[in-house]
Structure formats: C-alpha cells, structure tokens
Write an enzyme that holds these catalytic residues in place. Structure first.
Site, PDB file in Angstrom:
ATOM      1  N   GLU A 105       0.864  -1.214  -0.028  1.00  0.00           N
ATOM      2  CA  GLU A 105       0.174   0.011  -0.093  1.00  0.00           C
ATOM      3  C   GLU A 105       0.909   1.274  -0.023  1.00  0.00           C
ATOM      4  OE1 GLU A 105      -4.198  -1.096   2.157  1.00  0.00           O
ATOM      5  OE2 GLU A 105      -2.332  -1.275   3.397  1.00  0.00           O
ATOM      6  N   GLU A 125      -4.099  -9.357   4.020  1.00  0.00           N
ATOM      7  CA  GLU A 125      -5.066  -9.148   5.058  1.00  0.00           C
ATOM      8  C   GLU A 125      -6.071 -10.054   5.118  1.00  0.00           C
ATOM      9  OE1 GLU A 125      -2.562  -5.314   4.305  1.00  0.00           O
ATOM     10  OE2 GLU A 125      -3.703  -6.826   3.038  1.00  0.00           O
TER      11      GLU A 125
END
Length: 691
Positions: A105, A125
C-alpha cells in the site's frame, strides 16, 4: 533508527529498517515521515527513493498495534502514504524480496515503482479476517485491473513481480538491485511534472457488474466474511470517487478489525509463532544436522512421512520386514508424486528427483548411519518394543530415534533403549504428506538438543510443530477421545450420524465425528476402546461404535462405516442398516430417545474438547492454551474463524461454558461431565485461557 537516510547525489534514499520484515510500526512510520520531510526541505535533493533493509521492502503493518493507541497514533500508515503521494518531489519505491500488506500500500502511494525479479507482492490481510485498510482495495485495481485485484485481495496469495510486469503496478522490473535501478530511474524523471498518482487512474471494465457478482458468489462459499467485504471495497473503488472509496474501505476495515472473526484469525497467526518457543529451550540451543533419514514401515503413514523428508530435500530409506509390503509402499509413493506432477503441481524433474530420494530396504544395517529414524509401525507397545530395541543396537551414536505413536507412553518406548535422551515423539497426521500438524512429544529424558532439532525439522518440512508432554493420546487424541465419547452418547440419546455431522459442520468444521471416523478408519478408535476397556473398566462409552465395527464397517476402506459408500465415490450416504442398529442399541440400553437440538450437539462436542484441554493445560502437557488451539486448527479441522477450542471458549465466556457443562451433567450420561478445576477457577475469576 527504524528508517535510515542517505543522499546519493541529488537522490535521497530512505531505508525502512525494522527487522525482520520492516514492519511499519509507529517508530518506523515516524522515521519515514521525518526522512521524507528532510528530503523535501533539502534543495539539493531532486527525488526520493524508499526501500527496505535486509530481505524485504516491507511485510506491512505491525499486527501487534491493531486496536492499540500506537496503531492510531500519528503518523498513521494513512498519514505516511499521504505524505508520499502529496510530496512535491518524485518518490520511487525500490521493491525487493517481499512487499506485502501495508508495504504494498505504501508503494502504491509512491509516484513510481521499481521491482527486482523474484519479488513477492501481496495484500494478505484477508487471511487475518481483514481487508487492506490503507488504500489497497482502492489503488491496486487501478494499476493491475479488476480481475487481478479481486484474485489477489480476496485470496491474499502472493504474486511474483515479473508476472505483473505488464501492468501499471511497476514502471520497471529489473534483474539486479532495485535500489540502484531506482536511483538511475530517479535521475531520469526528477524533473517530470505533473507527478503521476495512482488515485487519478480510472477502473474500466465492460462487464463490471458481472465480474463483481461472480466474485461475490465465490466469496460467499466459505465461512469467512472478510472475502466478501474485500469484494465490496473493490466495487467501491470501481464505482465511487477515490476519496469516497477510501472512506468506504476504512469503515469496512474498522468493522472487521473489531469483529470476532479477525480476532480469531489473528490469534491463530500469533499462536503458530508462539508454538515453536519453548521456555527452557533457548534459541541458541545446538541443532543436530539432519542430512539423511530412515522410516520404519512402508504403510500409508510411513510412506507419507518419507515423502515429507523427500519434499524437504532429505534422502530417506524405508525399512520393511517383507519385500511385498515394501514394493507396494514404494509404488504408492511413486504414484502419489506422479499424480501431483500430472496435476501440474510438481515439475517432472522435481518429481523424479523426489522419487529417487526415497529407497527401500529389508535390512536394519542399511539405515544405521541415518541422522534420524522415525518408526511408523502398528500402534501396539510390544511391536514398538521390538523396533526400538533393534534401533538401539544398530543406529549410530547421536542419531535421533523418533516414534510416530499417537497414544502410547513415549517414556516406556524410550526405556526400550540405552539412549532415552535421543528418543522423541513425532506424531504425524494422516495423510502425513498433506496435513500441517506435527505433534512433537517430549519425553521425560528427551534432550533439549533433540527437541530443538525436531522443531527445526518441522519447519523444514513446512509443518506446524506443537510440543506436547507425555500422556495417553498427548494433546490432540486425548481431547478427541472425549469429543468422540460425546458423539456416541448423542447417538444413544436420540441423534443419527448425519444430524450430528451436519450440526458441527454448519459451524465450519471440516468434518463431523462420524464422517471423520469413516475417513480415518473406525477400527483405529475401536482398538483404543478395547485397550481402554482393559485398562479402565469403569470408563463409560457408547456401545454403538463397537457394534458398527463388529459388523465389519470400518469406513471408506470397506465402503461401509457410519455411512454407505459407492465404488469410486467418497460421498457419505445415510445407512438404513446403521440407523436401525442405533435405534435398537438405545432400546437395549434402556434409553428413551429424544429430540436433540443442534445447539446441544455442538456444545457437547466442543465443550468436551475445552474441558479436557483445560485439564491438559493444568497438567503441563501443553505449554499454553494457544498450543492446544493450534493442534486443533492445523490437525483436526477446527474452524479457523473460531480460533481453536480454547479461544472459542474464551469468546463465549468461560462462565457460560461452565454453566452448560453443569447442565449436561444432569443428563443421561451426566456422570462423565466433571468441570475441570482450571476451567472453574478461570471462570470464577473472570479470566480466559488466552490472556
């Protein structure tokens, strides 16, 4: 410092340095922001490169900071990414080895990305019951496209950088050093304006709704909610303005991070890592080299164990007493590898290499120089005695003598040798070449060196090694016995196998107790019950399972067990014969059958595990409650989203578990229920197993 700053001419290089994977905890985020501001304030710096020290760009956010003040302290990961994205000078991510989660990210917030070939990138995640919460669901689809983003985010699986080289994720994928390449690249584009931002890219797809609906349908098939939330966040990226999509993602992340599912999956994540830590075995304990191995027994278990060694690159010799059994075992191993090759999961070269690394012998002298030998013979103490006395005579000094016993007293087995310090239990689960769990049984005299070596070997075999003390059944099978007893009592009192299995499978169990029995072989538990009857004649069991075995219905191997099976089909079909036998057995026992709810079924089965687990913990057989959870998550099909039996009990509230057990203690087989003193104590104090 957790982020180092160096100037290479007009290019500033900020290196995240937080071993082992440069996790972005508060200190690392703060140091990175300081480095960026320093570069922006320096007129001699024209561009910024962000990279990671060691063998990772960044493994992502620090999971330990989730739901803590440090995790929410400024600069958050969002703040760091905003600093990068809004920087007035170009920021280039130099990505190598591993770039996952928050690390990916962060790179997506950079203006440019350079990656070394072989780098693994992922947004994992979902495996923790979460979605990427720092813009990953919004930015990744903009650079790799809708389908690739859906696959990566809902599975959490890594991709190699070179496989994504044709997407907008990377500006360059290089053979060599990513940092050196990024510095060269930075000098080329230092004056290019406007600076490109991923947020400004658009997601376009001619069949947007069709693709999203298919992804939703796929996500709903399991028991986890996070995959569906991931799909909805990606849908928001496609249909909303970027800032609105970021808000949608953030709200979904906070909802998941506070939910029971993510807490359970994070518990499992930490439990796996804690299992290898033994308080009295220091990290620097010497480990014996394992360069060659031997396995006693070429049956299903022995063959599977041998495959584990071969898969780890360790040559192994299988010893059998009869040539026919040896040839059959080796042929089965060869067929298993060839089937894997034919499915495209193993290269032809590696297939042949692994087959060649497994050889057979009928002579004990042929295995004398092996570094470790694991016996996988019939589960009977006299048989084990013959094997270990022979191994003691022929094996070289320092060789590890391991038993695959699933229930027997390892201390008695060790006493059959003159070297009990070299004896350890290594209980594999069938099929041994597939199942992740390896129960490592520490005998009274097992040396720390041997224990440390077994734990290291489990990692090399890609197993989850959990240490157990010595008792009948160790951790897993000792608890399972109580679970199966309750399953039998439920049959006597009013259930049929299909109802019991359906109730527990509805919670997410891989298999109910009766389907599991048919798969493993009902004769195995039959032998244990017969041994129990001799050792503990006062122990109560349902007689239905014995009657099943007396009919020769051992399960799938005989095409008949608790269920009927058709040729070539492992699907269970309810058996009228078995159901009638169960009804007649209840009548013979003088039990008036009653309707039993699914809630009672699941509580009795799971709380039987919990109660015995508490006894195991109190006795020191297991070091910690999370070890018990890991045994059941990785070896017995306990639902991952429930976190294991002990964690699940914590989430229900231990006083509620105690109250339910006390209620069931008033039932027909109530005498078998005795609340564990540890469970009662923790409930009284308002505490939990996993503190």
């Amino acid at each position: 410092m957790t982020a180092e700053y160096q100037a290479h001419g007009s290019v500033a290089v900020i290196t995240l340095n937080n071993p082992p994977v440069n996790g972005m905890n508060f200190d690392t985020r703060q140091a990175a922001v300081a480095g960026i501001n320093r570069a922006l304030d320096d007129d001699s710096i024209k561009a910024i490169v962000i990279t990671g020290a060691g063998n990772a760009f960044s493994g992502g956010a620090d999971i330990k900071e989730f739901n803590t003040p440090m995790g929410m302290s400024n600069p958050t990961l969002h703040d760091l990414i905003d600093e990068v994205e809004t920087a007035s000078k170009p920021v280039i991510a130099a990505i190598h080895h591993v770039c996952m989660g928050g690390g990916l990210e962060l790179s997506l917030g950079c203006h440019y990305r350079i990656a070394s070939k072989g780098t693994q990138v992922a947004l994992p995640e979902v495996k923790l019951g979460l979605l990427p919460g720092a813009g990953g669901t919004q930015r990744l689809p903009r650079v790799v496209g809708l389908e690739i983003a859906l696959k990566m985010i809902t599975s959490g699986a890594p991709e190699f950088a070179e496989n994504l080289a044709q997407t907008a994720l990377f500006d360059e994928v290089v053979d060599g050093d990513a940092v050196a390449a990024a510095i060269v690249f930075a000098n080329k584009i230092a004056d290019v304006r406007p600076l490109p931002k991923v947020r400004n890219l658009q997601i376009t797809h001619q069949q947007l709704d069709t693709v999203l609906d298919a992804a939703r349908a796929q996500a709903k098939r399991g028991f986890l909610t996070a995959p569906l939330e991931c799909v909805e966040a990606i849908a928001a990226a496609a249909k909303m303005a970027f800032d609105d999509g970021i808000r949608f993602e953030r709200q979904a992340f906070y909802k998941l991070v506070l939910g029971a599912e993510s807490k359970a999956l994070r518990h499992a994540f930490f439990a796996e890592r804690a299992a290898s830590k033994i308080p009295d075995v220091p990290a620097d304990t010497p480990i014996r080299p394992i360069k060659s191995a031997a396995v006693i027994g070429a049956g299903t278990m022995g063959g599977g164990i041998a495959m584990n060694f071969a898969n780890a690159g360790i040559p192994v010799v299988i010893l059998e007493t009869k040539a026919e059994a040896l040839e059959k075992g080796l042929a089965t191993i060869k067929k298993n590898y060839q089937n894997t090759r034919d499915k495209g999961k193993l290269s032809p070269q590696l297939c042949e290499q692994r087959i060649a690394s497994i050889t057979g012998t009928l002579d004990y002298s042929a295995i004398a120089q092996a570094d470790i030998v694991i016996e996988a013979v019939f589960e009977e103490l006299k048989v084990k005695q013959i094997v270990f006395e022979q191994l003691d005579k022929v094996m070289r000094p320092g060789a590890i003598l391991a038993s695959n016993t699933s229930t027997l007293d390892l201390n008695k087995i060790a006493a059959f040798t003159q070297r009990p310090q070299d004896v350890i239990g290594m209980h594999f689960f069938s099929p041994a070449n597939v199942m992740k769990l390896l129960e490592i049984v520490r005998g009274k005299e097992t040396s720390k060196e041997v224990l440390a070596t077994a734990l290291a070997l489990s990692k090399k075999m890609k197993k989850i090694g959990v240490v157990s003390g010595v008792c009948d059944g160790f951790i897993g099978n000792r608890m399972l016995e109580q679970y199966l007893r309750q399953a039998g009592f439920l049959l006597d009192e009013g259930c049929l196998p299909a109802q019991v299995d359906a109730a527990i499978e509805k919670l997410g169990f891989a298999m109910g107790p009766f389907r599991m029995g048919d798969l493993a072989g009902n004769d195995i538990s039959y032998a244990v019950r017969k041994r129990r009857a001799a050792e503990r004649p006062d122990m109560i069991n349902s007689s239905a399972a014995d009657k099943l075995c007396e009919l020769g219905r051992y399960g799938q191997k005989t095409s008949a067990g608790w269920y009927d099976y058709q040729q070539g089909d492992r699907s269970p079909h309810p058996s009228e014969l078995v159901n009638q036998m169960i009804l007649e057995n209840s009548s013979e026992c003088g039990i008036v059958r009653r309707a039993i709810s699914d809630q009672e079924i699941t509580e009795r089965l799971i709380f039987a595990l919990v109660n015995e687990g508490a006894n195991i913990l109190a006795e020191g057989i297991a070091q910690r409650a999370s070890d018990i959870d890991m045994v059941y998550l990785s070896g017995y099909g306990f639902p991952l989203h429930l976190g294991g039996p002990m964690f699940y009990a914590d989430t229900l509230g231990l006083p509620n578990v105690v109250a339910a057990i006390q209620r069931y203690a008033t039932g027909h087989y109530g005498s078998v229920w005795k609340v564990s003193p540890l469970l009662q104590e923790l409930a009284n104090k308002g505490q939990t197993f996993n503190r």
